[in-house]
Design a protein around this motif. Structure first.
Motif, short mmCIF file in Angstrom:
data_model
loop_
_atom_site.label_atom_id
_atom_site.label_comp_id
_atom_site.label_asym_id
_atom_site.label_seq_id
_atom_site.Cartn_x
_atom_site.Cartn_y
_atom_site.Cartn_z
N THR A 1 0.83 -1.20 0.00
CA THR A 1 0.00 0.00 0.00
C THR A 1 0.86 1.25 0.00
OG1 THR A 1 -1.79 -1.14 1.18
CG2 THR A 1 -1.78 1.26 1.27
N SER A 2 1.93 1.25 0.80
CA SER A 2 2.86 2.37 0.83
C SER A 2 3.54 2.56 -0.52
CB SER A 2 3.90 2.16 1.93
OG SER A 2 4.87 3.18 1.94
N ALA A 3 3.88 1.46 -1.20
CA ALA A 3 4.53 1.54 -2.51
C ALA A 3 3.61 2.20 -3.53
CB ALA A 3 4.93 0.15 -2.98
N PHE A 4 2.33 1.82 -3.54
CA PHE A 4 1.39 2.42 -4.48
C PHE A 4 1.22 3.91 -4.19
CE2 PHE A 4 -0.11 -1.86 -5.67
CZ PHE A 4 -0.22 -1.68 -7.04
N LYS A 5 1.19 4.29 -2.92
CA LYS A 5 1.07 5.71 -2.58
C LYS A 5 2.28 6.49 -3.07
CE LYS A 5 -1.92 5.19 1.49
NZ LYS A 5 -2.02 5.34 2.97
N TRP A 6 3.49 5.89 -2.94
CA TRP A 6 4.69 6.56 -3.42
C TRP A 6 4.65 6.72 -4.94
CZ3 TRP A 6 8.80 6.01 -6.68
CH2 TRP A 6 9.90 6.83 -6.46
N LEU A 7 4.26 5.68 -5.65
CA LEU A 7 4.17 5.76 -7.11
C LEU A 7 3.15 6.81 -7.54
CD1 LEU A 7 4.21 1.94 -7.97
CD2 LEU A 7 6.07 3.57 -8.38
N GLU A 8 2.06 6.93 -6.79
CA GLU A 8 1.07 7.95 -7.09
C GLU A 8 1.63 9.34 -6.82
OE1 GLU A 8 -3.66 8.56 -6.20
OE2 GLU A 8 -2.36 8.11 -4.48
N ARG B 1 3.79 10.60 -9.47
CA ARG B 1 3.06 10.75 -10.74
C ARG B 1 3.42 9.69 -11.76
NH1 ARG B 1 3.45 17.05 -12.30
NH2 ARG B 1 5.67 16.54 -12.34
N LEU B 2 3.76 8.51 -11.27
CA LEU B 2 4.00 7.37 -12.16
C LEU B 2 2.73 6.56 -12.38
CD1 LEU B 2 7.43 6.22 -10.70
CD2 LEU B 2 7.05 7.32 -12.92
N VAL B 3 1.77 6.67 -11.48
CA VAL B 3 0.48 6.01 -11.62
C VAL B 3 -0.59 6.94 -11.05
CG1 VAL B 3 1.51 3.71 -11.34
CG2 VAL B 3 0.44 4.84 -9.37
N THR B 4 -1.83 6.69 -11.44
CA THR B 4 -2.98 7.25 -10.73
C THR B 4 -3.80 6.08 -10.21
OG1 THR B 4 -4.32 7.36 -12.75
CG2 THR B 4 -3.06 9.33 -12.15
N LEU B 5 -4.44 6.30 -9.08
CA LEU B 5 -5.25 5.26 -8.44
C LEU B 5 -6.70 5.72 -8.39
CD1 LEU B 5 -2.92 4.40 -5.41
CD2 LEU B 5 -3.00 3.29 -7.65
N GLN B 6 -7.58 4.92 -8.99
CA GLN B 6 -9.01 5.19 -8.91
C GLN B 6 -9.58 4.32 -7.80
OE1 GLN B 6 -11.18 4.67 -12.59
NE2 GLN B 6 -13.13 4.46 -11.51
N ARG B 7 -9.77 4.93 -6.65
CA ARG B 7 -10.18 4.18 -5.46
C ARG B 7 -11.65 3.84 -5.53
NH1 ARG B 7 -5.98 7.42 -4.33
NH2 ARG B 7 -4.32 6.56 -3.02
N ARG B 8 -11.97 2.62 -5.05
CA ARG B 8 -13.33 2.10 -5.09
C ARG B 8 -13.67 1.53 -3.71
NH1 ARG B 8 -12.76 -2.16 -9.87
NH2 ARG B 8 -11.00 -2.76 -8.54
N ALA B 9 -14.85 1.82 -3.25
CA ALA B 9 -15.27 1.37 -1.92
C ALA B 9 -15.30 -0.15 -1.85
CB ALA B 9 -16.65 1.94 -1.58
N VAL C 1 -5.57 0.83 -11.29
CA VAL C 1 -4.26 1.45 -11.43
C VAL C 1 -4.07 1.87 -12.89
CG1 VAL C 1 -1.79 1.19 -11.09
CG2 VAL C 1 -3.39 -0.06 -9.62
N GLN C 2 -3.75 3.14 -13.09
CA GLN C 2 -3.49 3.68 -14.43
C GLN C 2 -2.04 4.12 -14.50
OE1 GLN C 2 -5.95 4.44 -17.11
NE2 GLN C 2 -4.01 4.57 -18.21
N LEU C 3 -1.28 3.56 -15.45
CA LEU C 3 0.10 4.01 -15.64
C LEU C 3 0.11 5.41 -16.24
CD1 LEU C 3 1.90 0.84 -17.07
CD2 LEU C 3 2.24 1.87 -14.83
#
Length: 234
Positions: free
Chosen positions: A75-82, A85-93, A99-101
Motif C-alpha cells: 500500500t505504501s509503494a502504491f502511494k509513493w508511485l502515485e 506521478r508514475l500512476v494514478t489510483l481510482q479508489r473504489r469502496a 491502477v493507471q500508468l
C-alpha cells in the motif's frame, strides 16, 4: 518486457524516477510493483483492472507476512508511485483501486509507447531474479541493459553515460558486485591506449543474458512463501 528508458535516464524533469526510488530507501517493493505493472499493462489504456489486494501483491512479490506488514508495504509503494506521478489510483469502496500508468518520466502526463525502451527478458520474472536481487542490483542491471544494448563485445561506460542514471557510486559498486557474484555480469580491467601511449586501466562490462534463463541460487533477498505466488503474466 519493455521498460521505458525515461524511467531510467535523466530527461527533462530532473533526476530519473528510478534514482529517486532508490534514494528514497526501502525501494524493493516499489520497484517490484512498478516492474510488474509494466509487465501487465502493455497496451492502451495501460491500466490494470484486476482485483489483486495488497496482500495478494505481497504474496506475488514474496514479501514476508503478506497479510500484515507485507500488505502495508505494498500500500505504501502504491502511494509513493502515485505521489511521484508514475500512476494514478481510482479508489473504489470495498475493492482494490484501479491502477493507471502515467508518463514513466514522472511528468504527470499520459503513458505513451513512443521513445526508446529497454528490453528485459521474461525470465527476469519467471526464473525469480526479481525476488532474488536487491533493489540496487536490479537498478544497476536495468541501467546496464540500457547501456549495453546490442553490444557484441564488452563495453566501456563513460562517466557522462554513468551520470545520466543518477545512481550513486555506492549503488553502482554494490550492484556491480552482486551481479558479478550471480554471474550475470562480467567485469574486466583493460588498458587504455597502446604499447607506446599507455594511459590507465578501465572496466569493461558484458551481461550474460543466458544466465537469466537459470535459477538465481545463492543468497535470497526474501524468503519465498510456502504457497505458489500468482504469475504476473497470467
Amino acid at each position: 518486457m519493455p521498460v521505458p528508458a525515461v524511467f531510467l535516464r535523466d530527461q527533462l524533469y530532473g533526476d530519473p524516477p528510478l534514482a529517486r526510488m532508490i534514494r528514497a530507501g526501502r525501494a524493493d517493493v516499489r520497484l517490484g510493483v512498478y516492474l510488474c505493472l509494466l509487465a501487465r499493462a502493455t497496451r492502451a489504456p495501460f491500466d490494470v483492472r484486476h482485483n489483486l489486494t495488497p496482500a495478494a501483491w505481497a504474496e506475488m512479490l514474496r514479501i514476508k507476512d503478506p497479510k500484515g506488514k507485507g500488505a502495508r508495504r505494498v500500500t505504501s509503494a502504491f502511494k509513493w508511485l502515485e505521489k511521484e506521478r508514475l500512476v494514478t489510483l481510482q479508489r473504489r469502496a470495498g475493492r482494490p483501486p484501479l491502477v493507471q500508468l502515467m508518463d514513466p518520466a514522472g511528468s504527470g502526463g499520459p503513458f505513451e509507447t513512443g521513445g526508446y525502451w529497454v528490453q528485459v527478458p521474461h525470465e527476469f520474472w519467471l526464473r525469480g531474479w526479481i525476488f532474488s536481487l536487491r533493489e540496487t542490483s536490479q537498478a544497476v542491471l536495468l541501467a546496464l541493459l540500457d547501456l549495453l544494448y546490442k553490444a557484441d563485445a564488452p563495453r566501456f561506460v563513460t562517466p557522462e553515460r554513468h551520470d545520466e542514471y543518477g545512481l550513486s557510486d555506492d549503488t553502482w559498486t554494490r550492484g556491480i558486485r552482486d551481479l558479478s557474484e550471480c554471474k550475470l555480469l562480467t567485469v574486466r580491467r583493460v588498458p587504455i591506449g597502446d604499447d607506446w601511449h599507455y594511459d590507465r586501466l578501465r572496466n569493461t562490462y558484458s551481461i550474460d543474458m543466458r544466465r537469466l534463463g537459470d535459477s538465481p541460487g545463492g543468497r535470497k533477498k526474501r524468503q519465498p512463501q510456502p504457497t505458489e505466488p500468482p504469475n504476473p503474466f497470467s
